[in-house]
Design a protein around this motif. Structure first.
Motif, mmCIF file in Angstrom:
data_model
loop_
_atom_site.group_PDB
_atom_site.id
_atom_site.type_symbol
_atom_site.label_atom_id
_atom_site.label_comp_id
_atom_site.label_asym_id
_atom_site.label_seq_id
_atom_site.Cartn_x
_atom_site.Cartn_y
_atom_site.Cartn_z
ATOM 1 N N VAL A 523 54.724 34.663 -56.311
ATOM 2 C CA VAL A 523 54.002 34.957 -54.738
ATOM 3 C C VAL A 523 52.560 35.017 -54.973
ATOM 4 C CG1 VAL A 523 54.583 36.668 -53.335
ATOM 5 C CG2 VAL A 523 56.591 36.199 -54.572
ATOM 6 N N VAL A 524 51.799 34.753 -54.490
ATOM 7 C CA VAL A 524 50.247 35.085 -54.154
ATOM 8 C C VAL A 524 50.182 36.369 -53.588
ATOM 9 C CG1 VAL A 524 48.189 34.309 -54.224
ATOM 10 C CG2 VAL A 524 49.691 32.663 -54.076
ATOM 11 N N VAL A 525 49.388 37.466 -53.906
ATOM 12 C CA VAL A 525 49.203 38.793 -52.479
ATOM 13 C C VAL A 525 48.084 38.679 -52.744
ATOM 14 C CG1 VAL A 525 49.928 40.558 -52.271
ATOM 15 C CG2 VAL A 525 51.666 39.459 -53.673
ATOM 16 N N VAL A 526 47.554 39.098 -51.618
ATOM 17 C CA VAL A 526 45.628 39.912 -51.272
ATOM 18 C C VAL A 526 45.827 40.732 -51.555
ATOM 19 C CG1 VAL A 526 44.053 39.396 -49.952
ATOM 20 C CG2 VAL A 526 45.822 37.336 -50.288
ATOM 21 N N ALA A 527 45.688 41.949 -52.844
ATOM 22 C CA ALA A 527 45.978 42.513 -52.940
ATOM 23 C C ALA A 527 44.136 43.819 -53.318
ATOM 24 C CB ALA A 527 46.765 43.192 -53.615
ATOM 25 N N ILE A 528 43.267 43.409 -52.006
ATOM 26 C CA ILE A 528 42.064 44.031 -52.496
ATOM 27 C C ILE A 528 41.690 45.342 -52.559
ATOM 28 C CG2 ILE A 528 40.639 41.889 -52.345
ATOM 29 C CD1 ILE A 528 41.183 43.582 -49.267
ATOM 30 N N ASN A 529 40.780 46.264 -52.657
ATOM 31 C CA ASN A 529 40.533 47.576 -51.822
ATOM 32 C C ASN A 529 40.642 47.264 -50.581
ATOM 33 O OD1 ASN A 529 40.891 48.282 -54.205
ATOM 34 N ND2 ASN A 529 38.685 48.662 -55.211
ATOM 35 N N SER A 530 41.561 48.854 -49.396
ATOM 36 C CA SER A 530 41.043 48.619 -48.404
ATOM 37 C C SER A 530 42.272 49.323 -48.134
ATOM 38 C CB SER A 530 41.671 47.143 -48.209
ATOM 39 O OG SER A 530 43.147 47.065 -48.183
ATOM 40 N N ASP A 566 51.713 39.412 -62.823
ATOM 41 C CA ASP A 566 51.560 38.632 -63.726
ATOM 42 C C ASP A 566 50.993 38.029 -64.176
ATOM 43 O OD1 ASP A 566 55.093 38.380 -64.428
ATOM 44 O OD2 ASP A 566 54.144 38.716 -62.133
ATOM 45 N N PHE A 567 49.275 37.230 -62.957
ATOM 46 C CA PHE A 567 48.024 37.046 -62.722
ATOM 47 C C PHE A 567 47.503 37.829 -62.359
ATOM 48 C CE2 PHE A 567 51.087 33.929 -65.076
ATOM 49 C CZ PHE A 567 50.554 33.966 -66.002
ATOM 50 N N VAL A 568 46.150 37.948 -62.574
ATOM 51 C CA VAL A 568 44.971 38.491 -60.701
ATOM 52 C C VAL A 568 43.883 36.831 -61.275
ATOM 53 C CG1 VAL A 568 46.096 40.528 -61.315
ATOM 54 C CG2 VAL A 568 44.089 40.270 -62.984
ATOM 55 N N MET A 569 43.661 37.404 -59.558
ATOM 56 C CA MET A 569 42.689 36.663 -59.655
ATOM 57 C C MET A 569 41.149 37.684 -59.445
ATOM 58 S SD MET A 569 44.085 32.832 -58.317
ATOM 59 C CE MET A 569 45.103 33.316 -57.239
ATOM 60 N N GLU A 570 39.896 37.758 -59.710
ATOM 61 C CA GLU A 570 39.349 39.109 -59.358
ATOM 62 C C GLU A 570 38.210 38.382 -58.741
ATOM 63 O OE1 GLU A 570 39.314 42.710 -62.543
ATOM 64 O OE2 GLU A 570 37.439 40.682 -62.347
ATOM 65 N N VAL A 571 37.794 38.918 -57.275
ATOM 66 C CA VAL A 571 36.479 39.239 -56.483
ATOM 67 C C VAL A 571 36.114 40.302 -56.385
ATOM 68 C CG1 VAL A 571 37.831 37.001 -54.834
ATOM 69 C CG2 VAL A 571 38.001 39.622 -53.688
ATOM 70 N N PRO A 572 34.825 39.809 -55.918
ATOM 71 C CA PRO A 572 33.681 41.528 -55.916
ATOM 72 C C PRO A 572 34.299 42.013 -55.373
ATOM 73 C CG PRO A 572 32.194 38.719 -55.985
ATOM 74 C CD PRO A 572 34.263 38.948 -55.319
ATOM 75 N N LYS A 573 33.349 43.311 -54.822
ATOM 76 C CA LYS A 573 34.045 44.334 -54.215
ATOM 77 C C LYS A 573 33.143 43.773 -52.602
ATOM 78 C CE LYS A 573 34.104 49.081 -53.433
ATOM 79 N NZ LYS A 573 34.781 48.921 -51.716
ATOM 80 N N THR A 574 33.694 43.809 -51.706
ATOM 81 C CA THR A 574 32.883 44.162 -50.009
ATOM 82 C C THR A 574 32.908 44.468 -48.887
ATOM 83 O OG1 THR A 574 34.425 42.030 -49.382
ATOM 84 C CG2 THR A 574 32.440 41.247 -50.487
ATOM 85 N N PRO A 575 32.973 45.110 -48.044
ATOM 86 C CA PRO A 575 33.446 45.954 -47.256
ATOM 87 C C PRO A 575 34.699 44.934 -46.680
ATOM 88 C CG PRO A 575 31.518 45.741 -46.529
ATOM 89 C CD PRO A 575 31.519 44.814 -48.382
ATOM 90 N N GLU A 576 35.475 45.667 -46.465
ATOM 91 C CA GLU A 576 37.190 44.553 -45.960
ATOM 92 C C GLU A 576 37.135 44.151 -44.809
ATOM 93 O OE1 GLU A 576 40.033 47.621 -45.169
ATOM 94 O OE2 GLU A 576 41.538 46.349 -44.438
ATOM 95 N N THR A 577 36.410 43.993 -43.840
ATOM 96 C CA THR A 577 35.962 43.675 -42.697
ATOM 97 C C THR A 577 35.501 42.067 -43.266
ATOM 98 O OG1 THR A 577 33.892 44.584 -42.402
ATOM 99 C CG2 THR A 577 34.988 44.828 -40.646
ATOM 100 N N LEU A 578 34.742 42.450 -44.416
ATOM 101 C CA LEU A 578 34.243 40.943 -45.109
ATOM 102 C C LEU A 578 35.160 40.269 -45.964
ATOM 103 C CD1 LEU A 578 30.857 41.507 -44.866
ATOM 104 C CD2 LEU A 578 31.697 41.062 -43.151
ATOM 105 N N THR A 579 36.208 40.570 -45.932
ATOM 106 C CA THR A 579 36.726 40.353 -47.516
ATOM 107 C C THR A 579 37.184 38.745 -47.123
ATOM 108 O OG1 THR A 579 38.613 41.962 -46.756
ATOM 109 C CG2 THR A 579 37.627 42.191 -48.598
ATOM 110 N N PRO A 580 38.067 38.412 -46.256
ATOM 111 C CA PRO A 580 38.088 37.080 -46.341
ATOM 112 C C PRO A 580 37.156 35.992 -46.879
ATOM 113 C CG PRO A 580 38.767 38.136 -43.945
ATOM 114 C CD PRO A 580 38.044 39.224 -45.231
ATOM 115 N N LEU A 581 35.698 36.487 -46.438
ATOM 116 C CA LEU A 581 35.323 35.162 -47.063
ATOM 117 C C LEU A 581 35.069 34.962 -48.306
ATOM 118 C CD1 LEU A 581 31.940 36.522 -44.490
ATOM 119 C CD2 LEU A 581 33.073 34.014 -44.753
#
Ligand code: F6R
Length: 615
Positions: A523-530, A566-581
């Motif tokens: 299960v791939v979950v997009v779990a960014i700060n939001s 089990d595994f994470v893929m990190e992305v830099p912090k952005t405002p939530e509104t721009l996270t899809p990018l």
């Protein structure tokens, strides 16, 4: 769908057409063929398979000589992909030969009529019917090829870009267009024909794009003659100066176009907002938008129509437009919208999103919206494409040619344009605070750097891909702005690895999909700060309790999800509104690596084509 190429001039046509077909394989690749006039006869080779298979066959079967030729790479509509159904198609006399991109809807009745007059058909295609109709008219009415083509096209219903020549008149090619694209490259006493300009970009920068319902007789030693198919009016051609260069359509050292295009995202996102976003000055200025801002601001609602990945970009925009500009938004599959009887008024603004600018369903939705009086705005990548011309105004994404069939940079650049429009409208309406507006402009300006950083994680993502490459199913979850990202991640995996994957809003999981979860299910979950972070963490707990394998996209520095996943893929912090990018990037890479590891054809996945010009 289908790519067509033609040439008439002083060069050897064979290598030019073969290279051109390779560049157009993104449009279809289940069969390919070529016909050349060698000075006395037509040389024709065609085969099921790709252009490389055609080359093998041509080596054995034809002389490959001649300065006039036409070629085709096919995405089957009528008739299975096999040698016989491949294009070009001969007429019964063997004198005419045709290539066709599109579909002739009333081919069955015309075929019956031709059979009753003694015509014999070898293939199951609509195209063979068309070439014989042209032949019949030419003979019965004793007219030239151009006239016969014109009369025939007035009898057919459907879509086409065709090129046809007559072996008795080997100094001309007749072309025509309705619904499918057709460009004519103008050289020095030589002409190039193609579905887009890529096959002839190294020979000329001047091209004419035929409009719908236009045809041209291209004859050596004479200027090109363009006419309207319906009423025979002569049209003065408009010659475009092409901006495309050869590097843009080559792989540039990458193994696949898809990987190149994933890596191009930092620079093409910048190209998309260059000159339009002046972050320091607090300015967004988009050429095609400025004079129509009142239409948007006063709209009762915005309806976004698109297909596939472009539809996912539309879903992201639903959040930004409503959140910032407080304009109600509906996002519709173009194919559903056009076949309903939708309520559309003059107070609606319709935004059509399309990378290719040729998608038939999106085009039909635009026509419907225009008929009902709505203002229609296009967001396209391909300059001069049909959709860009059919809309009242619009914005190009400037992503450059996207050749990998699975869309990557088109998606992020579409979101970039839509985000700028939403910010602009919110600013004009005063529904966003000055500080929020300025912060978003600065952060949007920084997105290319964030995307670079997300790409730096490629090695880790490749390792994750190696762990899960044999899983038969995947679930993708996201909430809010990242729900469309989950859909897009699942689509990417399906398209290129043929693994079944579903995208869901994370909260919907407990309403059904949770039943699928066991220790085999990634299960791939997009779990960014939001705003939804805690809720997504709860969803992850629910998956863990059922022993599902969790691959989470997290914000850099996250510790909570890292503990659970089990595994994470990190992305830099952005405002939530721009996270899809940025959250999209690891999902693109994950599907890319899985497909490569499974030895799939990443750039040309089975059954797909880049430009879906059939309904
Ligand atoms: C997915 C993909 C397709 C297209 C869809 C619409 O990777 O490429 O789903 O997004 O066919 O195409 P355009 O944007 O050209 O209208």
């Amino acid at each position: 769908m289908c790519g067509i190429v033609g040439y008439i001039g002083h060069r050897e046509a064979y290598p030019l057409i073969i290279n051109g077909l390779k560049r157009l394989e993104y449009r279809g690749y289940d069969s390919a063929g070529i016909a050349l006039y060698d000075g006395s006869n037509i040389q024709l080779a065609k085969t099921k398979g790709k252009v490389v298979d055609l080359e093998e066959k041509a080596d054995k079967e034809i002389t490959k000589k001649g300065n006039l030729g036409i070629g085709h790479t096919r995405w089957a509509t009528h008739g299975v992909p096999n040698d016989v159904n491949s294009h070009p198609h001969y007429s019964n006399s063997g004198e005419l030969v045709i290539i066709h991109n599109g579909i002739i809807e009333n081919y069955a009745s015309i075929k019956q009529e031709l059979i009753s007059r003694g015509y014999v058909f070898h293939s199951d295609t609509d195209t063979e019917v068309l070439v014989n109709l042209i032949e019949e008219i030419k003979k019965k009415q004793d007219v030239k090829l151009g006239k016969a083509v014109q009369i025939a096209l007035n009898e057919v219903v459907g879509a086409y870009a065709i090129a046809v020549f007559d072996q008795n008149k080997p100094n001309e090619i007749v072309v025509a267009k309705l619904g499918s694209p057709l460009a004519i490259g103008l050289g020095n006493d030589e002409f190039f024909i193609a579905s887009d300009a890529s096959p002839f970009i190294e020979y000329t920068n001047n091209a004419i794009y035929l409009e719908d319902e236009q045809m041209a007789v291209i004859r050596l030693g004479r200027e090109i003659r363009i006419r309207k198919i319906k009423n025979d009016t002569r049209i003065k051609p408009f010659v475009h100066e092409l901006k495309l260069n050869i590097e843009q359509i080559e792989k540039g050292g990458y193994d696949h176009f898809m990987l190149k295009e994933i890596y191009e995202q930092p620079s093409v996102i910048k190209d998309t907002y260059r000159g339009r976003l002046l972050a320091d000055q607090g300015i967004i200025k988009i050429g095609g938008l400025e004079e129509y801002i009142p239409k948007f601001v006063n709209a009762d609602r915005i309806i976004i129509v698109a297909c596939g990945t472009s539809w996912h970009a539309g879903l992201v925009a639903e959040y930004t437009f409503e959140d910032w500009a407080r304009i109600p938004v509906e996002v519709e599959y173009a194919s559903e919208f056009r076949y309903r009887n939708p309520v559309i008024t003059e107070k609606d603004v319709v935004i059509a999103i399309s990378q290719s600018g040729e998608t038939a369903d999106t085009l039909a939705a635009i026509k419907l919206a225009k008929e009902k009086g709505a203002f229609v705005y296009g967001i396209c990548n391909v300059v001069g494409s049909t959709i860009s011309r059919e809309t009242h105004s619009g914005t190009y994404t400037h992503a450059g040619p996207e050749i990998g069939v699975a869309s990557t940079k088109a998606f992020t650049t579409q979101i970039t344009v839509l985000t700028m429009i939403a910010l602009k409208l919110a600013h004009v309406k005063g529904t966003i605070s000055k500080s929020d507006y300025m912060m978003h402009l600065r952060e949007l300006d920084a997105i290319p750097v964030y995307v670079e950083k997300a790409l730096e994680r490629n090695g880790e993502i490749k390792e994750i891909a190696s762990v899960f490459k044999d899983s038969p199913n995947f679930l993708y979850l996201g909430r809010g702005y990242n729900f469309p990202v989950a859909l897009e991640g699942a689509l990417k995996l399906k398209e290129i690895s043929y693994i079944h994957a579903e995208g869901y809003p994370a909260a919907e999981m407990k309403h059904g999909p949770i039943a699928l979860i066991d220790e085999q299910m990634p299960v791939v979950v997009v779990a960014i700060n939001s705003n939804h972070y805690e809720k997504v963490v709860s969803n992850i707990q629910e998956i863990k309790a059922r022993k599902g394998k969790i691959i989470a996209v997290v914000t850099q520095g996250d510790t909570v999800v890292r503990e659970l996943a089990d595994f994470v893929m990190e992305v830099p912090k952005t405002p939530e509104t721009l996270t899809p990018l940025v959250t999209t990037i690891p999902l693109q890479l994950l599907s890319y690596h899985i497909a490569v590891m499974l030895d799939k054809n990443v750039d040309q996945p089975r059954n797909l084509a880049k430009s879906v010009t059939v309904e």
